[in-house]
Design an enzyme around this catalytic site. Structure first.
Site, PDB file in Angstrom:
ATOM      1  N   HIS A 179       0.993  -1.333  -0.360  1.00 16.72           N
ATOM      2  CA  HIS A 179       0.060   0.420   0.144  1.00 16.72           C
ATOM      3  C   HIS A 179       0.891   1.362  -0.264  1.00 16.72           C
ATOM      4  CE1 HIS A 179      -2.953   3.103   1.965  1.00 16.72           C
ATOM      5  NE2 HIS A 179      -3.838   2.204   1.490  1.00 16.72           N
TER       6      HIS A 179
ATOM      7  N   ASP B 105       2.983  -3.931   8.145  1.00 12.94           N
ATOM      8  CA  ASP B 105       2.276  -3.554   7.920  1.00 12.94           C
ATOM      9  C   ASP B 105       0.716  -4.333   8.161  1.00 12.94           C
ATOM     10  OD1 ASP B 105      -0.792  -2.474   6.701  1.00 12.94           O
ATOM     11  OD2 ASP B 105       0.584  -1.446   4.886  1.00 12.94           O
TER      12      ASP B 105
ATOM     13  N   GLN C 122      -5.013  -5.034   7.033  1.00 19.62           N
ATOM     14  CA  GLN C 122      -5.695  -5.758   6.821  1.00 19.62           C
ATOM     15  C   GLN C 122      -5.488  -7.345   7.734  1.00 19.62           C
ATOM     16  OE1 GLN C 122      -8.286  -5.052   4.747  1.00 19.62           O
ATOM     17  NE2 GLN C 122      -7.013  -3.421   3.674  1.00 19.62           N
TER      18      GLN C 122
ATOM     19  N   LYS D 168     -10.610   0.018  10.862  1.00 17.72           N
ATOM     20  CA  LYS D 168     -10.424  -1.230  10.363  1.00 17.72           C
ATOM     21  C   LYS D 168     -10.727  -2.319  10.976  1.00 17.72           C
ATOM     22  CE  LYS D 168      -7.283  -0.297   6.073  1.00 17.72           C
ATOM     23  NZ  LYS D 168      -8.001   0.350   5.446  1.00 17.72           N
TER      24      LYS D 168
ATOM     25  N   CYS E  97      -5.043   2.423  -3.838  1.00 14.22           N
ATOM     26  CA  CYS E  97      -3.135   2.646  -3.338  1.00 14.22           C
ATOM     27  C   CYS E  97      -2.497   2.307  -3.382  1.00 14.22           C
ATOM     28  CB  CYS E  97      -3.582   3.156  -1.464  1.00 14.22           C
ATOM     29  SG  CYS E  97      -4.855   4.859  -1.490  1.00 14.22           S
TER      30      CYS E  97
HETATM   31  N1  7TS Z   1      -1.496  -0.479   4.544  1.00 17.77           N
HETATM   32  C1  7TS Z   1      -3.187  -1.605   4.123  1.00 17.77           C
HETATM   33  C2  7TS Z   1      -2.425  -2.858   3.941  1.00 17.77           C
HETATM   34  C3  7TS Z   1      -4.314  -1.026   3.823  1.00 17.77           C
HETATM   35  O1  7TS Z   1      -5.219  -1.541   3.583  1.00 17.77           O
HETATM   36  C4  7TS Z   1      -4.579   0.265   4.264  1.00 17.77           C
HETATM   37  C5  7TS Z   1      -5.930   0.847   4.076  1.00 17.77           C
HETATM   38  C6  7TS Z   1      -3.486   1.236   4.568  1.00 17.77           C
HETATM   39  C7  7TS Z   1      -1.943   0.819   5.593  1.00 17.77           C
HETATM   40  C8  7TS Z   1      -3.300   2.025   5.199  1.00 17.77           C
HETATM   41  O2  7TS Z   1      -4.517   2.695   6.510  1.00 17.77           O
HETATM   42  P1  7TS Z   1      -4.781   3.550   7.255  1.00 17.77           P
HETATM   43  O3  7TS Z   1      -6.063   3.210   7.952  1.00 17.77           O
HETATM   44  O4  7TS Z   1      -3.554   4.026   7.931  1.00 17.77           O
HETATM   45  O5  7TS Z   1      -5.806   4.932   5.982  1.00 17.77           O
HETATM   46  N2  7TS Z   1      -5.679   0.525   3.292  1.00 17.77           N
HETATM   47  C9  7TS Z   1      -7.827   0.781   2.134  1.00 17.77           C
HETATM   48  C10 7TS Z   1      -7.990   0.042   0.566  1.00 17.77           C
HETATM   49  O6  7TS Z   1      -7.720  -1.014   1.287  1.00 17.77           O
HETATM   50  N3  7TS Z   1      -9.201   1.673   1.269  1.00 17.77           N
HETATM   51  O7  7TS Z   1      -9.058   2.183   1.833  1.00 17.77           O
HETATM   52  C11 7TS Z   1      -8.343   2.121   2.425  1.00 17.77           C
END
Ligand code: 7TS
Length: 412
Positions: free
Chosen positions: A127, A205, A208, A231, A369
């Site tokens: 990501h 990371d 998910q 999430k 992303c």
């Molecule tokens: N890493 C992964 C694998 C992700 O899916 C996401 C967000 C992030 C990092 C970043 O997370 P945040 O909470 O700091 O923004 N993924 C997604 C997505 O798949 N659609 O919207 C956000």
């Protein structure tokens, strides 16, 4: 009967008030859980209760409300340690989310430990939040970035060159646990073990994974693990960064300000020990409290049950999409996480998502992303359905029905 079948999923779904609505005159089918999960009443109530009864600043007052707020804030830290089986609460730093967690490591650990010529190892399926902070760090330090390749549409890591990559001056290896755009589940315990044998620091990371499957940072053997509360049924704006105690102890502050100091003079400041060293300023207080309720809620269901349930829905959706004509599927054929990424021939992903929305089905379309990965796969975007434990087999039926209608609309 499987473990997942012993859980009363229909009763759990009733804990989510937001799901009981119609969108464009159709029952909402929320399949955008990889972007953010919905929140159960237990979390919404915890937030309301905090603001109605305990709201005060933390670590400052000696009055009753401040003591209560501080106790609740620190209790959430202990709960987060248990959620991922960290050895102690001092290894848990509150952040805004996965993105800030990784930025913190890159800024603090990276700036102190990397020099020109060192290598940062990532994978091709990261990501942007696990790419851009390292690119910024590489720009500042002169370090360079190498990538573990991904095998075509099936989206697995090609580990055949891992040993030679790891022995090319790598200082830190940061990898996604579950890919948000492919549904790949990476063998992170093995990757961390292979890196550790060479003294390489590892970052996982867990955006998910943390809310979807059991996570044990000590069994994974990683040095850092980052995830987002939003999430995992928790509020937005709060995340967890786990860092091994000895690494956090040796890291300089990430931001300066109140809360993170022991004493301040005009010329010199002494910093607190971790984790408070990394929490400058008034933090998000309700966030950890809401996340605490979310972690209790998820663990009462059992993340092994959630994992099985989500995998079953995604496998069903994947197989049924695969049986349709003119559908291109991305990610592994089996052992996938609870999401499916796909394209309909000659239909833009945004059109799929827009038409699905008209039918009440919330999908996501775009590069998720992961732009470099999309380019590697030769596409600009995909459509994605991502599942969580409150989704039902009937919603998979509805999703497939809507996809068929979209195909017919485009004459396929
Ligand atoms: N890493 C992964 C694998 C992700 O899916 C996401 C967000 C992030 C990092 C970043 O997370 P945040 O909470 O700091 O923004 N993924 C997604 C997505 O798949 N659609 O919207 C956000």
């Amino acid at each position: 009967m499987s473990a997942a079948q012993t859980v009363d999923w229909a009763r759990l779904r009733k804990d989510f008030p937001i799901l009981e609505q119609q969108v464009h005159g159709k029952p909402l089918v929320y399949l955008d859980n990889a972007a953010t999960s919905q929140k159960p009443r237990a979390v919404i109530d915890a937030l309301r209760r905090y603001y109605e009864t305990d709201n005060a600043n933390v670590h400052r007052g000696i009055h009753e409300l401040s003591n209560r707020a501080t106790a609740a804030y620190e209790a959430a830290r202990g709960r987060a340690a248990k959620f991922i089986n960290a050895a102690n609460a001092e290894e848990i730093v509150f952040t805004r989310g996965t993105t800030e967690g990784i930025n913190l490591i890159a800024q603090s650990w990276g700036t102190k430990n990397l020099k020109s010529g060192d290598v940062i190892l990532l994978t091709e399926m990261e990501h942007h939040s696990n790419l851009v902070p390292w690119q910024l760090l590489a720009g500042r330090t002169g370090a360079k970035i190498l990538y573990v390749p991904v095998t075509g549409d099936e989206g697995l890591l090609d580990l055949s060159k891992l040993d030679s990559l790891l022995s090319s001056g790598v200082k830190i290896f940061s990898m996604v646990h579950i890919s948000n755009s492919l549904g790949t589940v990476n063998p992170v315990a093995e990757l961390c073990a292979r890196a550790r044998r060479r003294g390489i620091v590892t970052v996982v990371d867990g955006a998910q994974s943390a809310g979807h499957c059991p996570v044990d940072v000590r069994a994974l053997g990683c040095d850092f693990f980052a995830f987002s509360g939003h999430k995992t049924c928790g509020p937005t704006g709060i995340g967890i960064l786990y860092g091994r105690r000895d690494l956090l102890d040796a890291m300089p502050p990430y931001q300066g300000g109140g809360e993170m100091i022991l004493s301040v003079g005009y010329d010199k400041t002494e910093f607190k020990h971790p984790p408070h060293r990394f929490e400058a300023g008034t933090p998000d207080i309700s966030g950890p409290i809401g996340l605490h309720a979310a972690m209790d809620y998820l663990d009462a269901i059992g993340r092994h049950n959630i994992w099985k349930h989500d995998q079953e829905l995604a496998a069903d959706a994947y197989q049924r999409l695969a049986s349709l004509k003119k559908v291109r599927l991305f990610g592994p054929r089996r052992d996938r996480a609870g999401l499916v990424s796909f394209l309909l021939k000659d239909v833009h992903a945004h059109d799929v998502v827009t038409l699905a929305d008209q039918a009440g089905v919330a999908l996501r379309g775009g590069h998720h992303c992961t732009q470099p990965l999309m380019h590697k796969l030769g596409v600009e975007s995909t459509a994605r359905a991502s599942f969580y434990f409150y989704n039902t087999p009937a919603e998979v039926d509805r999703f497939i029905e809507v996809i068929r209608e979209i195909q017919k609309f485009f004459g396929n």
